[in-house]
Design an enzyme around this catalytic site. Structure first.
Site, PDB file in Angstrom:
ATOM      1  N   GLY A  56      -6.829-111.478 -85.569  1.00 42.89           N
ATOM      2  CA  GLY A  56      -7.161-113.020 -86.597  1.00 42.89           C
ATOM      3  C   GLY A  56      -6.800-113.152 -88.441  1.00 42.89           C
ATOM      4  CD  GLN A  61      -7.054-112.294 -94.052  1.00 44.28           C
ATOM      5  OE1 GLN A  61      -7.453-113.163 -92.685  1.00 44.28           O
ATOM      6  NE2 GLN A  61      -5.896-111.556 -93.718  1.00 44.28           N
ATOM      7  CB  CYS A 104      -8.604-106.842 -93.933  1.00 43.44           C
ATOM      8  SG  CYS A 104      -8.710-108.318 -94.069  1.00 43.44           S
ATOM      9  CG  LEU A 105      -3.394-109.288 -90.202  1.00 47.47           C
ATOM     10  CD1 LEU A 105      -3.152-110.537 -90.493  1.00 47.47           C
ATOM     11  CD2 LEU A 105      -2.862-108.106 -89.957  1.00 47.47           C
ATOM     12  CG  HIS A 146     -12.421-109.197 -90.293  1.00 41.94           C
ATOM     13  ND1 HIS A 146     -12.683-107.796 -90.570  1.00 41.94           N
ATOM     14  CD2 HIS A 146     -11.356-109.515 -90.800  1.00 41.94           C
ATOM     15  CE1 HIS A 146     -11.236-107.504 -91.720  1.00 41.94           C
ATOM     16  NE2 HIS A 146     -11.038-108.733 -91.607  1.00 41.94           N
ATOM     17  CD  GLU A 147     -10.082-112.838 -89.439  1.00 40.20           C
ATOM     18  OE1 GLU A 147     -10.024-113.635 -90.402  1.00 40.20           O
ATOM     19  OE2 GLU A 147      -9.478-112.600 -88.990  1.00 40.20           O
ATOM     20  CG  HIS A 150     -11.223-112.829 -94.190  1.00 37.01           C
ATOM     21  ND1 HIS A 150     -10.997-112.416 -96.028  1.00 37.01           N
ATOM     22  CD2 HIS A 150     -10.994-112.438 -93.493  1.00 37.01           C
ATOM     23  CE1 HIS A 150     -10.154-111.191 -95.724  1.00 37.01           C
ATOM     24  NE2 HIS A 150     -10.140-111.309 -94.011  1.00 37.01           N
TER      25      HIS A 150
END
Length: 179
Positions: A56, A61, A104-105, A146-147, A150
């Site tokens: 995701g 990001q 997380c990226l 999670h997304e 963000h």
């Protein structure tokens, strides 16, 4: 995405915004322009997510403070969920709360046990402004939460508590990408 059968195939990989960048803490603005720039952003987000081997990715990001996320994520039955949501709203979380590993990226190489509901529903629109509803369970529900976080300026470490939170804060402080 109209010409391509593989999301991101015509996109370019953008640099990832890493933890510590204030842009990750800024709530996303509603998308109002449903033109080619949005289509390009979504393509770039898929390309970036795949290049980083994520499941995701939120627009924050890649440096865009807009309410958009993409996903290519399995659920607990290994059913693949591929798509994106523009102007998403997390409208339902329920079921059992499960603490599971989450990464997380924007915090590369780190993860921590994070509590999430095992069912989540997100509503929003597609790139043409048509309504969409995404219903997820298990790992995919975790991804949706999670997304969505963000886009509200929240990162998973904000949801980690106790000893796990202290360990994660120390790991973040030692990470080579920490400013």
């Amino acid at each position: 995405m109209r010409q391509s059968t593989i999301p991101g195939a015509s996109g370019r990989v953008r640099p990832l915004v890493l933890h510590g960048d204030p842009g990750l803490r800024t709530p996303g603005a509603e998308v109002t322009d449903f033109g080619p720039a949005l289509e390009r952003l979504i393509e770039d987000m898929f390309a970036t997510m795949y290049a980083a081997r994520g499941v995701g990715l939120a627009a924050h990001q890649v440096g865009e403070a807009l309410r958009v996320f993409v996903h290519d994520c399995p659920d607990d039955e290994d059913l693949r969920h591929l798509g994106y949501v523009v102007n998403p709203r997390l409208v339902l979380t329920d079921g059992v709360v499960i603490r599971g590993p989450e990464g997380c990226l924007s915090l590369p190489g780190l993860e921590a046990g994070t509590e999430r509901f095992d069912h989540a529903v997100v509503e929003g629109v597609d790139m043409r402004g048509e309504p969409v509803r995404v219903d997820g369970t298990g790992f995919f529900a975790r991804c949706l939460q999670h997304e969505s976080d963000h886009l509200d300026g929240c990162l998973y470490p904000d949801r980690v508590t106790g000893l796990r939170a202290r360990r994660l804060r120390r790991a973040i402080a030692r990470a080579p990408w920490t400013p």
